[in-house]
Every structure is written in structure tokens, then in C-alpha cells.
Design a protein around this motif. Structure first.
Motif: not given
Length: 569
Positions: A153-157, A187-189, A191-194, A264-272
């Protein structure tokens, strides 16, 4: 069904029943799950998990025992993964597909964790050309391994920031999708980093994004001032907070990217996840704090939280008492809710009605009745009191109140504990005895409190030293504190296993104010708090003393103890 098939099904059922019995699942829970399975066709282990009869880790244990040739891979095994070994394998995974490589076997085979045997088929197809051995792990353990070692996720940022700066090929730097990608990748980074929180603020010259992991903040990225301003404006728009409102002070909201379609591609974050937002206007510019709540978070077993045997026994005894009040205190992020839920899991949810009022609901349990106070509530204390009075008409046996915040909630809580209910709640105080002082200031009479109170647990979470890279601590200050006993500290720069932090995971530092007959008498007659503390906890049971024992045992460092606890006078 043929007699042979019936015999095979009966043998499988008997085998499952034996495994579940070994894992501590009562026979009446199995019967209830079987009745639902016969009606719905669901797998028995899924039903046990949904009802809260079986934890995710124990579910994985059961599946592993029932599956020939599949071992069990625990979350402790995941913590011990050799990051360097995985990196040397050179594996590149796309989006999460329900499995994760976890290392090499002694004979060189790639070990892959799957949630059930059926998942090994797709994993084998995607990892063609390698010799594989499969193990069973809980979905959460598998996700943690994937996120930590393969998500990148760091590369994605960095890619999103490059597009936002206009450096991406064909990118529209001012487009709404570009800003969404910057925010979504951060946000994804996190979340994935807890991480528990994501912070945005300006130094006056640049914007910065930080995240808090294990109670410690770390700088995530620096943002050019113009991009920072556009990003904060986007956050305010997504949360539907107007600039004129913001200028009146801090404003609360929920961050949802402006809706699922725009996510968009971050809708999966809203699921959890839920994202609670606080916006402000500081001297150097607008600020934002995003509180990250994992709606699929799993609670730990009480025995796995790290309490000593006596404390764990007393907490378990409180949970099995018919009525009374149990309080847990500590600052935000100290693990209060995790401990509360671990205690509540000691209660049979089929035989007892467990109901809660929370802000927000952090963990979901299938057979509990959980009510959530919405974030838009103007007066949380008033709303909590109103709902608590209504909940008492629902005939609960056990009540969880998210937090005691005012006099009304405190009095209603005590009334519930006095009328045959077992009540659990939290307070934001620095010590167990401090909770008594706080309740006195809220107008709770000592007689009422003494009669109802079972115990008060105060806790903090200290980071656990990384076992792979911790080094001896021979500093004079440490030796003076420990009287010359051996101690360890975090190595500067850490190692790959702990991502350079020097720590991996957290461990509780705590004190328990246990109410026996003598302590109850002191509370009822309004004795000084320090006298109650001396009798109920003593010097050896204080949070500082417990922390020193963990330092002497090599679990944490003096630096970490000083960060989370205050030395005894």
C-alpha cells in the motif's frame, strides 16, 4: 440417502462433536447449531461462529483437526513469520484472494494458509509451478499476513501522490478521482497497518499525514501545501461539512467518500470500516482526524490477553456473577473494550440475554442485542441515559454500557446493578481508584456504589519488545529502577520482522481494585480514595509495579513503561 452415506454422515457428525467438545463448546450449543444447519444447510462451523459459540481461531482449529493433512496456523505463528524469507521468495500477489503464503517448509515447500481445504484449489491454480503445503488459519490471520507482506500500500500512496502533483502520465491533477485516490490510498495503508487514527495537519509550510499504530504516531507522508488544501476541502465535502460551520470550531462527521458510488476502488473499505471524522481550524490551517473503526474486528479470549492468573480468575468470576457492577478505566486506545468483550464472552449467550448500548459498536456478536448511539446525537450522555432506561424494559440479564459520561447515566447504571442485572461499563480515568473519585464527583452515594461494585480494572497497552532484535538494557537509569535485574530495550532501527519499530504487538499493564468485604465497607463510609487504594491494590499490585515485572521479564522496555504509566510516589 443410502445406509452407507448415512453411516458416513453419522461418523463425520460424531467426529465434529468430539472436536468441538475438546475445544470447549457445550453440547447444547452444538445442538442449537445443528438445528439451524438442518433448516438452512449452512456449515456447522459457520453457524457456531455466527452465534458467537466459537471464536474465529477456535473455528480454524476445528477445521484443521477435521481436515486430513492440514495443520493449524495460529495468529502467534503469523507474528513469528520471517519477513526476510518471504521477501526473498519474490512473490507478487494481486488483490486479496483468500489465501497467503506464510513461509517455507523444512523440505523447501511453500507453506500457504487457507481458511478451509476447498480454498486450496484456487490457491494452487494461482501458484502453479511451486511445491505447496497447506495449513488452516482464520480469515483474519490470513488477511493480516497478506496486508503486512503483500499488499504494497505504500507504493499505491506514492503513485496517487505523483498523479496529484501532475507527474502521472495523462493524469488530471485537479480531478476529483485524483484526490479520491490520495485519500483512499492513505486510508487503505492506515487500515492495513491496523492504525487507530489518521491525522492531517499543516506546519504552515507543508501538510503532513500521520497515523497512530499501537498508540504511537508515525509520519506517513508530506503533502505539498496546495495539495493539502485541496485534500482537506475534499474531506470536508465528502463529510458534508460546510466551511462556515467549520469556522465555528471542531465539527464531527463520517467519512464515506461522498457515497459508495464515488468511492470507486475504495468501496471495499466501507464494507469493513467506519471512519469517524473530526475537522478543525488550527492556527496553521485546517486539520482532520479520522478515527478508524474495524466493524469486523474480532475479540480475543480472556486467557490470551496477558493478565496474570489471579487477575484472569477474578475477571472470569465477575462475568459469572448474577448481578453487580464491573468497571474498566483507561484512556482512549487502552484496550478497555477488548477486555470487556473478552469477559462477556465468558457468559453463555444462549442462556442469558446480553444487551448493550455503545458509541459506537466496535465488535459484533451474533446473539447479543447491541444498540448504537448515532454519531449525529447532539448530547451523547443524554441519549445514552434515555436509551439505557428503555433498555431496562427489554428484560436483559447482562448490560454493557459503552461509557459512563454524566450523572444521569451513572445513577441509572447503579440502579440496574441494584435490581438484579450484571452491568459492565468504562470510565476515562487514569487509575482504578480514580474511578471512585470520578463517581463521587458525579454524585453517586458511597453506599450505593459499595453495595453494587465487584471490581475496577485500570489498564494501558504497552508495546511488546520484538523478540528478534531486542537488546540488553544496561543504562544506569534502568538498573536503578530494577535494582540491577536484567532488562531489554528496543534496538535502534529495529529489524525487518518489526518493520523497524523495535516492538511487535502490545501487552496490558494494569491494576485491579478488587472489592472484598473490607474494601466494600471503606467505599460505603466514604473513606479517602488513597486508603481504599492501599487496601484493595497495595504497592505490589499497582500498575507501575506490574509494569516493572513485565520489564524484568523482558516483555517490554523501561521507555515504554514510562510512556504509558506513571511511577508510584
Amino acid at each position: 440417502m443410502s445406509s452407507e452415506a448415512e453411516a458416513r454422515a453419522a461418523a463425520e457428525a460424531a467426529s465434529l462433536a468430539a472436536v468441538l467438545s475438546d475445544l470447549g463448546v457445550p453440547a447444547h450449543h452444538v445442538r442449537s447449531a445443528r438445528a439451524r444447519a438442518e433448516a438452512t444447510g449452512e456449515p456447522l462451523t459457520s453457524i457456531l461462529l455466527d452465534y458467537g459459540f466459537l471464536s474465529p481461531e477456535r473455528t480454524a482449529m476445528a477445521i484443521a483437526r477435521l481436515s486430513r493433512g492440514y495443520g493449524y496456523f495460529s495468529w502467534q505463528d503469523a507474528e513469528a513469520i520471517d519477513a526476510g524469507e518471504l521477501e526473498r521468495l519474490g512473490l507478487r500477489l494481486g488483490r486479496f484472494s483468500g489465501y497467503a503464503p506464510v513461509g517455507l517448509d523444512s523440505d523447501g515447500a511453500l507453506v500457504v494458509a487457507v481458511p478451509e481445504p476447498a480454498a486450496s484449489v484456487s490457491a494452487a491454480n494461482e501458484l502453479r509451478g511451486r511445491r505447496l503445503r497447506f495449513v488452516i488459519a482464520s480469515r483474519r490471520t490470513i488477511e493480516r499476513v497478506y496486508r503486512r507482506f503483500f499488499a504494497d500500500t505504500g507504493r499505491q500512496i506514492d503513485e496517487a501522490l505523483a498523479r496529484a502533483r501532475g507527474q502521472g502520465r495523462g493524469a488530471e491533477a485537479d480531478g476529483p478521482e485524483t484526490l479520491r485516490d490520495v485519500l483512499g490510498s492513505l486510508l487503505r495503508h492506515a487500515c492495513y497497518s491496523e492504525a487507530s487514527d489518521l491525522y492531517f495537519h499543516s506546519t504552515g509550510r507543508v501538510g503532513v499525514a500521520k497515523m497512530s499504530v499501537d498508540g504511537v504516531s508515525r509520519l506517513l507522508r508530506v503533502l505539498p501545501p496546495e495539495l493539502y488544501g485541496r485534500l482537506l476541502n475534499r474531506i470536508a465535502m465528502d463529510a458534508r461539512i460546510r466551511e462556515e460551520d467549520l469556522r465555528q470550531g471542531l465539527r464531527e462527521g463520517e467519512l464515506d467518500f461522498g457515497g459508495r458510488e464515488q468511492a470507486g476502488p475504495y468501496a471495499d473499505l466501507l464494507d469493513r470500516y467506519s471512519f469517524r471524522l473530526e475537522l478543525g481550524l488550527a492556527k496553521s490551517g485546517p486539520t482532520a482526524v479520522v478515527r478508524i473503526l474495524d466493524r469486523q474486528a474480532e475479540t480475543a479470549e480472556l486467557d490470551a490477553l496477558g493478565f496474570d492468573a489471579t487477575t484472569a480468575w477474578r475477571l472470569r468470576r465477575y462475568a459469572r456473577t448474577g448481578h453487580g457492577l464491573v468497571l474498566i478505566t483507561g484512556p482512549t486506545g487502552s484496550g478497555k473494550t477488548t477486555t470487556l468483550y473478552a469477559m462477556l464472552k465468558e457468559i453463555d449467550p444462549e442462556a442469558v440475554s446480553v444487551q448493550s448500548i455503545e458509541f459506537p459498536v466496535e465488535y459484533r456478536h451474533g446473539l447479543w442485542m447491541q444498540y448504537e448511539i448515532p454519531s449525529i446525537a447532539r448530547d451523547e450522555g443524554e441519549e445514552m441515559g434515555r436509551r439505557l432506561k428503555g433498555l431496562l424494559r427489554n428484560a436483559p440479564n447482562v448490560i454493557l454500557i459503552g461509557e459512563i459520561r454524566d450523572e444521569g447515566v451513572a445513577r441509572t447504571t447503579l440502579d440496574a446493578a441494584h435490581t438484579g442485572h450484571l452491568v459492565f461499563s468504562t470510565l476515562h480515568t487514569n487509575s482504578a481508584a480514580g474511578a471512585l473519585l470520578r463517581l463521587r464527583r458525579l454524585g453517586v452515594p458511597g453506599e450505593d456504589l459499595g453495595e453494587a461494585l465487584l471490581g475496577i480494572l485500570a489498564q494501558r497497552l504497552a508495546r511488546r519488545l520484538c523478540e528478534r532484535c531486542k537488546v540488553p538494557d544496561s543504562r544506569p537509569g534502568t538498573q536503578a529502577l530494577l535494582g540491577g535485574a536484567a532488562a531489554f530495550r528496543a534496538r535502534d532501527g529495529g529489524c525487518p520482522a518489526c518493520a523497524g519499530a523495535g516492538y511487535r504487538g502490545r501487552i496490558p499493564i494494569y491494576e485491579l481494585l478488587h472489592v472484598n468485604g473490607k474494601v466494600r465497607g471503606l467505599i460505603e463510609r466514604g473513606a479517602p480514595v488513597i486508603e481504599i487504594e492501599r487496601e484493595a491494590i497495595g504497592a505490589e499490585g499497582s500498575m507501575w509495579a506490574m509494569g516493572l515485572k513485565l520489564v524484568a521479564g523482558g516483555e517490554t522496555s523501561v521507555d515504554e513503561l514510562l510512556r504509558v504509566a506513571r511511577p508510584d510516589d
